[in-house]
Design an enzyme around this catalytic site. Structure first.
Site, PDB file in Angstrom:
ATOM      1  N   PRO A  23       0.834  -1.203   0.000  1.00 30.19           N
ATOM      2  CA  PRO A  23       0.000   0.000   0.000  1.00 30.19           C
ATOM      3  C   PRO A  23       0.871   1.256   0.000  1.00 30.19           C
ATOM      4  O   PRO A  23       1.809   1.344   0.793  1.00 30.19           O
ATOM      5  CB  PRO A  23      -0.785  -0.115   1.310  1.00 30.19           C
ATOM      6  CG  PRO A  23       0.050  -1.006   2.189  1.00 30.19           C
ATOM      7  CD  PRO A  23       0.733  -1.957   1.256  1.00 30.19           C
ATOM      8  N   MET A  24       0.605   2.197  -0.894  1.00 26.39           N
ATOM      9  CA  MET A  24       1.401   3.433  -0.929  1.00 26.39           C
ATOM     10  C   MET A  24       0.563   4.671  -1.222  1.00 26.39           C
ATOM     11  O   MET A  24      -0.036   4.799  -2.289  1.00 26.39           O
ATOM     12  CB  MET A  24       2.539   3.292  -1.940  1.00 26.39           C
ATOM     13  CG  MET A  24       3.701   2.488  -1.354  1.00 26.39           C
ATOM     14  SD  MET A  24       5.043   2.259  -2.497  1.00 26.39           S
ATOM     15  CE  MET A  24       4.350   1.008  -3.563  1.00 26.39           C
ATOM     16  N   GLN A 101      -7.007  -0.773   1.291  1.00 25.03           N
ATOM     17  CA  GLN A 101      -6.490  -0.579   2.651  1.00 25.03           C
ATOM     18  C   GLN A 101      -7.333   0.498   3.334  1.00 25.03           C
ATOM     19  O   GLN A 101      -7.457   1.615   2.835  1.00 25.03           O
ATOM     20  CB  GLN A 101      -5.018  -0.150   2.648  1.00 25.03           C
ATOM     21  CG  GLN A 101      -4.485  -0.142   4.092  1.00 25.03           C
ATOM     22  CD  GLN A 101      -3.061   0.357   4.240  1.00 25.03           C
ATOM     23  OE1 GLN A 101      -2.761   1.483   3.858  1.00 25.03           O
ATOM     24  NE2 GLN A 101      -2.184  -0.449   4.808  1.00 25.03           N
ATOM     25  N   ASN A 179       2.287   1.354  11.131  1.00 18.49           N
ATOM     26  CA  ASN A 179       2.919   2.634  10.752  1.00 18.49           C
ATOM     27  C   ASN A 179       2.502   3.850  11.588  1.00 18.49           C
ATOM     28  O   ASN A 179       2.687   4.988  11.178  1.00 18.49           O
ATOM     29  CB  ASN A 179       2.691   2.941   9.265  1.00 18.49           C
ATOM     30  CG  ASN A 179       3.201   1.830   8.364  1.00 18.49           C
ATOM     31  OD1 ASN A 179       3.698   0.803   8.837  1.00 18.49           O
ATOM     32  ND2 ASN A 179       3.092   1.996   7.061  1.00 18.49           N
ATOM     33  N   TYR A 181      -0.584   4.835  12.653  1.00 16.39           N
ATOM     34  CA  TYR A 181      -1.921   5.424  12.510  1.00 16.39           C
ATOM     35  C   TYR A 181      -2.834   4.914  13.632  1.00 16.39           C
ATOM     36  O   TYR A 181      -2.394   4.164  14.502  1.00 16.39           O
ATOM     37  CB  TYR A 181      -2.464   5.142  11.104  1.00 16.39           C
ATOM     38  CG  TYR A 181      -1.589   5.801  10.047  1.00 16.39           C
ATOM     39  CD1 TYR A 181      -1.628   7.181   9.863  1.00 16.39           C
ATOM     40  CD2 TYR A 181      -0.678   5.067   9.297  1.00 16.39           C
ATOM     41  CE1 TYR A 181      -0.795   7.806   8.935  1.00 16.39           C
ATOM     42  CE2 TYR A 181       0.161   5.687   8.370  1.00 16.39           C
ATOM     43  CZ  TYR A 181       0.092   7.056   8.195  1.00 16.39           C
ATOM     44  OH  TYR A 181       0.924   7.678   7.293  1.00 16.39           O
TER      45      TYR A 181
HETATM   46  C1  FMN Z   1       5.322   6.817  -0.949  1.00 16.01           C
HETATM   47  C2  FMN Z   1       4.963   5.798   0.097  1.00 16.01           C
HETATM   48  C3  FMN Z   1       3.677   5.769   0.584  1.00 16.01           C
HETATM   49  C4  FMN Z   1       3.289   4.820   1.546  1.00 16.01           C
HETATM   50  N1  FMN Z   1       1.984   4.772   1.967  1.00 16.01           N
HETATM   51  C5  FMN Z   1       1.561   3.754   2.752  1.00 16.01           C
HETATM   52  C6  FMN Z   1       0.180   3.560   3.023  1.00 16.01           C
HETATM   53  O1  FMN Z   1      -0.706   4.285   2.546  1.00 16.01           O
HETATM   54  N2  FMN Z   1      -0.157   2.522   3.823  1.00 16.01           N
HETATM   55  C7  FMN Z   1       0.775   1.667   4.351  1.00 16.01           C
HETATM   56  O2  FMN Z   1       0.424   0.737   5.073  1.00 16.01           O
HETATM   57  N3  FMN Z   1       2.090   1.825   4.076  1.00 16.01           N
HETATM   58  C8  FMN Z   1       2.502   2.824   3.279  1.00 16.01           C
HETATM   59  N4  FMN Z   1       3.825   2.932   2.937  1.00 16.01           N
HETATM   60  C9  FMN Z   1       4.784   1.915   3.398  1.00 16.01           C
HETATM   61  C10 FMN Z   1       4.984   0.838   2.339  1.00 16.01           C
HETATM   62  O3  FMN Z   1       3.801   0.067   2.180  1.00 16.01           O
HETATM   63  C11 FMN Z   1       6.120  -0.113   2.732  1.00 16.01           C
HETATM   64  O4  FMN Z   1       5.828  -0.679   3.972  1.00 16.01           O
HETATM   65  C12 FMN Z   1       7.477   0.593   2.820  1.00 16.01           C
HETATM   66  O5  FMN Z   1       7.721   1.372   1.660  1.00 16.01           O
HETATM   67  C13 FMN Z   1       8.604  -0.419   3.010  1.00 16.01           C
HETATM   68  O6  FMN Z   1       8.609  -1.367   1.971  1.00 16.01           O
HETATM   69  P1  FMN Z   1       9.665  -1.276   0.744  1.00 16.01           P
HETATM   70  O7  FMN Z   1      11.023  -1.356   1.391  1.00 16.01           O
HETATM   71  O8  FMN Z   1       9.353  -2.429  -0.133  1.00 16.01           O
HETATM   72  O9  FMN Z   1       9.464   0.062   0.100  1.00 16.01           O
HETATM   73  C14 FMN Z   1       4.236   3.898   2.018  1.00 16.01           C
HETATM   74  C15 FMN Z   1       5.546   3.938   1.522  1.00 16.01           C
HETATM   75  C16 FMN Z   1       5.913   4.857   0.563  1.00 16.01           C
HETATM   76  C17 FMN Z   1       7.306   4.846   0.014  1.00 16.01           C
END
Ligand code: FMN
Length: 372
Positions: A23-24, A101, A179, A181
Site C-alpha cells: 500500500p502506498m 487498505q 505505521n 496510525y
Molecule cells: C510513498 C509511500 C507511501 C506509503 N503509503 C503507505 C500507506 O498508505 N499505507 C501503508 O500501510 N504503508 C505505506 N507505505 C509503506 C509501504 O507500504 C512499505 O511498507 C514501505 O515502503 C517499506 O517497503 P519497501 O522497502 O518495499 O518500500 C508507504 C511507503 C511509501 C514509500
C-alpha cells in the site's frame, strides 16, 4: 519449494502468484476523496506488470477524523465507493486481485477537510515533523483523547467503508494497524495511556482493533477477505519496538487472527532482520509460526532472489513490494524474465509524492514510464 510464481489461496480467494503491491499513499485523489483516471492508469500498470495482488494506498473510512492527508482517496461515502469501481474493474481485467487498505490517520493526521483538530487514544504528540511530500508542514498537533462516542464512530466507519469496498468490487480489505496510525496507536504502549476498557495491558490495547475486526466481519460476512497490517515502527518514530518481545508479538498475532482475519501483513524496515534480539526470528517468521492464515511480509525486498529466499525459508507466504515496485511497475515480470531492475529514486516524490510528479519526473529523466 515455494517460489514467487506459485499460486496461493487467502480465504476462498485464489491468487495467481505471491507478489503483492504494498500500500502506498500518493495524495493524488480529487480534493473530495474521489479516485480518478490517473489512479486507474497507475494501478492498472502494476496489474499489467503481473502483481498478483494490489493493496491500495491508505483510504479513509469516515467523514470525521479518519482522513490523514489532503487528496487522500476515501471509501467513506457512496460517491467515493463508485469512483473506485472502474479502477477495480481495470485491475481485474488484467487478472490481478485488489484489496482496499482502510486507514484512520489518528494522531499522525496532517490534512483533514472535515476537522481542524486531531484525535488519538491519549494526548501524546507524535515525534518529528509532518511529511512535506504529502503536503504537511511543522510539528504534529497534540491530539485530543478520543471520547467513547468518537471511538464508536471509528468502529462504525471501518464497517461502513468495508461495505463500500465490497460493493465497489474489491476482493478484500486490509485494516491498517501499522505505521503509527490510529489502530497502531491504540495497540501501542507509548501512545495508549488510557485507563478505560480501550487501554491498559496488551489485551486492553487490542480492544479497538478487535472491535473493528468484529464490526467489519459482521458487515461483510465470512466470504469477503479481511486482513490486518501490523508494524513495530511508526512513520513518526521508526525505532519503536513492541513491548513484550517475541511473546508480546505472538499475543498480538494470535489474538487478532482469532478474531476472524484471513491474512496478516507484517512490515518492518528490513523484512529479514531479527525483530527483537540479535540472531532471533524476523517479525513475519514469528507470525507465520503462530497463526494458520497466510502472512504477507514487507520491508526492503528489492530483488527476486531476496523474495524467493524469504519464501523458501518459510519466513512469509507472500512478499509485498513498495519502493522497488515504484521504480519497476512490472517488478514481477522482470523477475520472471530475469531482467535488470531500475533503482528507486526519491526524486520522483519532489516536491510531492503525487502521480503527476512521478509522470513528469519520468518524462524529464527518460525513465521508462508505465503511466500513460
Ligand atoms: C510513498 C509511500 C507511501 C506509503 N503509503 C503507505 C500507506 O498508505 N499505507 C501503508 O500501510 N504503508 C505505506 N507505505 C509503506 C509501504 O507500504 C512499505 O511498507 C514501505 O515502503 C517499506 O517497503 P519497501 O522497502 O518495499 O518500500 C508507504 C511507503 C511509501 C514509500
Amino acid at each position: 519449494m515455494t517460489t514467487l510464481f506459485d499460486s496461493i489461496q487467502i480465504g476462498g480467494l485464489q491468487l495467481p502468484n505471491r507478489a503483492v503491491l504494498a500500500p502506498m499513499t500518493r495524495v493524488s485523489a480529487e480534493s473530495d476523496g474521489l479516485a480518478n483516471e490517473l489512479m486507474r492508469d497507475y494501478y492498472t500498470s502494476f496489474a499489467q506488470g503481473e502483481f498478483g495482488l494490489l493493496i491500495t494506498e491508505g483510504t479513509y473510512t469516515d467523514e470525521a477524523f479518519s482522513q490523514g492527508y489532503l487528496n487522500q482517496p476515501g471509501l467513506a461515502n457512496e460517491a467515493q465507493r463508485d469512483s473506485w469501481k472502474p479502477i477495480v474493474e481495470a485491475v481485474h481485467a488484467e487478472g490481478s486481485r485488489m484489496f482496499a487498505q482502510l486507514m484512520h490517520g489518528g494522531a499522525q493526521t496532517q490534512g483533514n477537510r472535515f476537522q481542524q483538530r486531531t484525535v488519538g487514544p491519549s494526548t501524546v504528540q507524535p515525534a518529528g515533523k509532518q511529511l512535506s511530500f504529502y503536503g504537511g508542514e511543522g510539528e504534529y498537533p497534540v491530539p485530543d483523547e478520543m471520547t467513547e462516542d468518537e471511538i464508536q464512530q471509528v468502529i462504525a466507519g471501518f464497517a461502513h467503508a468495508a461495505r463500500h469496498a465490497k460493493d465497489a468490487g474489491f476482493d478484500g480489505v486490509e485494516l491498517h494497524g501499522a505505521n503509527g496510525y490510529l489502530l497502531h496507536e491504540f495497540i501501542s504502549a507509548e501512545f495508549n495511556q488510557r485507563s478505560d476498557r480501550w487501554g491498559g495491558d496488551i489485551e486492553g490495547r487490542l480492544s479497538l482493533p478487535l472491535a473493528v475486526i468484529e464490526a467489519v466481519r459482521r458487515e461483510v460476512g465470512n466470504d469477503f477477505i479481511v486482513g490486518m497490517r501490523l508494524s513495530q515502527g511508526m512513520v513518526t518514530d521508526a525505532t519503536l519496538k513492541w513491548d513484550g518481545g517475541v511473546e508480546g508479538a505472538r499475543t498480538r498475532f494470535i489474538t487478532l487472527a482469532r478474531a476472524g482475519l484471513d491474512f496478516l501483513h507484517v512490515t518492518e524496515g528490513d523484512a529479514s532482520a531479527p525483530a527483537f534480539e540479535e540472531g532471533g526470528p524476523s517479525l513475519s517468521a514469528i507470525a507465520r509460526e503462530c497463526v494458520d492464515i497466510p502472512v504477507i511480509g514487507n520491508g526492503s525486498i528489492a530483488t527476486g532472489e531476496q523474495a524467493n529466499r524469504l519464501l523458501e525459508k518459510g519466513e512469509m507466504d507472500m512478499v509485498a513490494i513498495g519502493k522497488a515496485a515504484l521504480a519497476n511497475h512490472d517488478w514481477p515480470l522482470r523477475v520472471r524474465n530475469d531482467e535488470d531492475m531500475t533503482r528507486f529514486n526519491f526524486e520522483m516524490f519532489i516536491p510531492m509524492a503525487t502521480l503527476s510528479n512521478e509522470k513528469a519526473w519520468r518524462q524529464d529523466n527518460q525513465e521508462p514510464s508505465s503511466l500513460n
